[in-house]
Each structure stands twice: as C-alpha cells, then as structure tokens.
Write an enzyme that holds these catalytic residues in place. Sequence first.
Site, PDB file in Angstrom:
ATOM      1  N   LYS A 231     -10.891  -3.522  -4.478  1.00 27.50           N
ATOM      2  CA  LYS A 231     -11.592  -2.238  -4.612  1.00 27.50           C
ATOM      3  C   LYS A 231     -10.705  -1.206  -5.274  1.00 27.50           C
ATOM      4  O   LYS A 231     -11.182  -0.263  -5.879  1.00 27.50           O
ATOM      5  CB  LYS A 231     -11.899  -1.689  -3.209  1.00 27.50           C
TER       6      LYS A 231
ATOM      7  N   LYS B 279      -5.310 -10.104  -7.342  1.00 25.85           N
ATOM      8  CA  LYS B 279      -6.479 -10.233  -6.477  1.00 25.85           C
ATOM      9  C   LYS B 279      -7.600  -9.282  -6.920  1.00 25.85           C
ATOM     10  O   LYS B 279      -7.308  -8.157  -7.325  1.00 25.85           O
ATOM     11  CB  LYS B 279      -6.029  -9.871  -5.056  1.00 25.85           C
TER      12      LYS B 279
ATOM     13  N   LYS C 148       0.817  -1.221   0.000  1.00 26.28           N
ATOM     14  CA  LYS C 148       0.000   0.000   0.000  1.00 26.28           C
ATOM     15  C   LYS C 148       0.843   1.260   0.000  1.00 26.28           C
ATOM     16  O   LYS C 148       0.470   2.268  -0.590  1.00 26.28           O
ATOM     17  CB  LYS C 148      -0.946   0.017   1.210  1.00 26.28           C
TER      18      LYS C 148
HETATM   19  P1  AMP Z   1     -11.035  -5.243   2.271  1.00 28.95           P
HETATM   20  O1  AMP Z   1     -11.780  -5.134   0.992  1.00 28.95           O
HETATM   21  O2  AMP Z   1      -9.548  -5.235   2.063  1.00 28.95           O
HETATM   22  O3  AMP Z   1     -11.508  -4.332   3.361  1.00 28.95           O
HETATM   23  O4  AMP Z   1     -11.316  -6.723   2.773  1.00 28.95           O
HETATM   24  C1  AMP Z   1     -12.447  -7.125   3.500  1.00 28.95           C
HETATM   25  C2  AMP Z   1     -12.500  -8.636   3.643  1.00 28.95           C
HETATM   26  O5  AMP Z   1     -12.667  -9.256   2.349  1.00 28.95           O
HETATM   27  C3  AMP Z   1     -11.221  -9.263   4.224  1.00 28.95           C
HETATM   28  O6  AMP Z   1     -11.571 -10.360   5.040  1.00 28.95           O
HETATM   29  C4  AMP Z   1     -10.486  -9.721   3.013  1.00 28.95           C
HETATM   30  O7  AMP Z   1      -9.601 -10.779   3.288  1.00 28.95           O
HETATM   31  C5  AMP Z   1     -11.617 -10.156   2.082  1.00 28.95           C
HETATM   32  N1  AMP Z   1     -11.228 -10.015   0.671  1.00 28.95           N
HETATM   33  C6  AMP Z   1     -10.888  -8.863   0.039  1.00 28.95           C
HETATM   34  N2  AMP Z   1     -10.597  -9.088  -1.265  1.00 28.95           N
HETATM   35  C7  AMP Z   1     -10.742 -10.440  -1.453  1.00 28.95           C
HETATM   36  C8  AMP Z   1     -10.592 -11.294  -2.584  1.00 28.95           C
HETATM   37  N3  AMP Z   1     -10.232 -10.826  -3.784  1.00 28.95           N
HETATM   38  N4  AMP Z   1     -10.842 -12.612  -2.419  1.00 28.95           N
HETATM   39  C9  AMP Z   1     -11.217 -13.097  -1.209  1.00 28.95           C
HETATM   40  N5  AMP Z   1     -11.382 -12.340  -0.100  1.00 28.95           N
HETATM   41  C10 AMP Z   1     -11.147 -11.028  -0.210  1.00 28.95           C
END
Ligand code: AMP
Length: 347
Positions: free
Chosen positions: A210, A207, A114
């Site tokens: 967002k 991955k 990041k």
């Molecule tokens: P974030 O979007 O980084 O706030 O992630 C929120 C939750 O979603 C966390 O538990 C992440 O590990 C999960 N997560 C985010 N992106 C992915 C992805 N591409 N595949 C699986 N889990 C994800």
Amino acid sequence: MAHKERVFSGMQPTGSLHLGNYLGAMLQWIEWQKTRECIYCVVDLHAITVWQDPAELRKSTRLVAASYIASGLDPKKSILFNQSQVTAHAELAWIFNCVARLGWLNRMTQFKEKAGKDREKASVGLYAYPNLMAADILAYQATHVPVGEDQKQHIELARDIAQKFNNDFRESIVAAGYEDGNFFPLPEPVITGPGTRVMSLRDGKKKMSKSDPSDLSRINLTDNAETIARKIKKAKTDPEPLPSEEAGLKDRPEAQNLVGIYAALEGISVGDALKDVGGLQFSEFKTRLGDASVSKLEPVGAEIRRMMDAPDELDRILIDGAERARAIADPIMKQLRDIVGFVGPKG
Ligand code: AMP
Ligand code: TRP
C-alpha cells in the site's frame, strides 16, 4: 486443558487493499471461515502508529471492512469488527509491554523498515506494535493466524510472549483452573494462501505494498476493469518468452511474480499454469492475465463501491461484531487480571 481452535487475523485501515492482501491473506480467511470459528479485525489502533488523518481513518476503516465482505467474508458467520471498539486489545497490549523484552522488539525487521533512518522520530507505538498484535490474537486465546509471509516474525514474537507469560505466571494460572499451566495457547502462523508473497508490478524484487508511491505497482481491489488491464499491460517483464516448467522461472522475478498471480487467480498450481501459458510471449500472456484479473476482481470492486454508498449498514455490522468479540474477550480478561494479581470483583 487444550485450547479450542479459534482463528484471528487483521489488516490495517491505511488505504485500499490490494491484490497481495487478497491472495496472501483474504482468500485464506474465507477458506477458514467454512470450518472454524473466525475473528477478523480492522486494526485501527495499529494504523495510528503512524499519523492518520481522522476523516481518512474513518473512510479506510469502512473501506477495509467492505473489502473483507466483498471478498466473501460472511459477517454473520465470522466476527468482523474494528479493534478500537474492544478495549481488551489495548489493555492486554500494556500487560504484554511488561512481558516482552526490549531485545525481542529490537529484532523486528518491520520496525526497522518502517522507522527508516530517523528512528528517534518514530512513535513509541510503532516500536511496541508487535505487542499489540500479540494482544489481538491472545485476547481471544486464538490458536491459528492466517497471514502473508511478512507477518511470520510478529507471530513468532506472539508465541514467545505467550510462552513467557505462561512460565512467569504458572502457579497463578494453575490456581485459576488451567491444570497444564498454559493460560495462552501458542498461536500458529498459517501461511498457505495462493500468493503468500505477491510482488510489485514495477519491480519483481519488491513486495506489493500500500505504501509504494507508484500506484502502477499494485492492483487495488477498488480498481475498475480498465485500470486493472492497464496496470498489467504496463507491468515490468523481461525479454524472454515464458518457460514451460517452474525451474525456468528461476532468476526471473517478474515472470515468476506474474505467473504466480495468474495461477493464484485461476486456483491452479504454478506448474499447471505453465503447462497452459508456457512458450507465450509476455504480450499475449498479459492479455490472459488481464482477463483473469478482471473477471476475479471486478465483481469484488463493484461490491465494495456498493457498500461504501451505504456506510450505516457497514457501521452496524462493525458494532455487532465488536459486541460478539467482547463476549469472548471479557471473560478471558477477567481471569487474566486475577492471574496477574490485580484486585477486583470475584467470580
Ligand atoms: P497489511 O497490508 O500490511 O495490513 O497486510 C495485511 C495482510 O496482507 C497481512 O496478512 C499481510 O501479510 C498480507 N500481505 C500484505 N502485502 C502482501 C503481499 N504483497 N503479498 C502477500 N501478502 C501480503
Ligand atoms: N500487523 C499485521 C499487518 O500489518 C496486521 C495485524 C494486526 C494482525 N494485528 C494482527 C494480523 C493480528 C494477524 C493477527 O499485516
């Protein structure tokens, strides 16, 4: 004294949630809620580790809360709130800033990703982010943390912090009535969702995220049926038809990702999915995948839009959740202050 089983997890309010959040984390959250005490948080303090426009932050906080509920989170059963409203998180994060070592944080891969090349310009908050995350979990003495694969390293750090705190303050912890000397449990990562690592639709090696500049790379929970179908149609593939067995997906990241998504949406294993779609050309498979995605996600999107039209109701749910969260965290924090040696009211 064994700690009571308690589940904690959170997501950042930095825009709309996507299919990776849904399959990787949300579906597990909903599953746990059936049998355990669960606390689910919209982590707005984490969000501001990078710049957030205040109006956007408000909107995203409500959007993420609405997405949780639309996906099946029951705010009467589980506790749903936004992090900034329970001061225990920030307070405990400070104490953990003093427990965690620089060397531990230096190993965090998410910070490196990041912060990018210009590390000197990253906020101090972005660097200390994992300490706040440990505080989120441990302010409730939570034992289980359902997340996607990418959060494993952070939860391991939370375990190290809990362990070091227990060691450093053992005498004081025993005096507070914890006979085994463990004030904090060692929280366990639970990484068992149907899609713990959903990849980008544009690149099977990246991955789904967002922050990807291309909206075509992800399916947002708020996308309508037409957009979902279009994104799947445009998803990157390779020229071969789908294999009939899992071994045939090796070295075919896009095929692996799309079949994985299909299986997760249908609630079946990848092996069983391939029994069904093995041998199909991508064009045909994409129609099937599009239908499966629309039928699962379209109702979720519709419910999110409905709730976003009634923000007062969402705010009431968050305020009620924060009150219930405080009722758990306050007595824990009171004991903790005494264990650390801060003078304050007795009892
Ligand atoms: P974030 O979007 O980084 O706030 O992630 C929120 C939750 O979603 C966390 O538990 C992440 O590990 C999960 N997560 C985010 N992106 C992915 C992805 N591409 N595949 C699986 N889990 C994800
Ligand atoms: N860092 C997590 C993410 O980006 C979000 C998060 C913050 C979290 N605090 C947490 C997840 C506590 C689980 C438990 O996905």
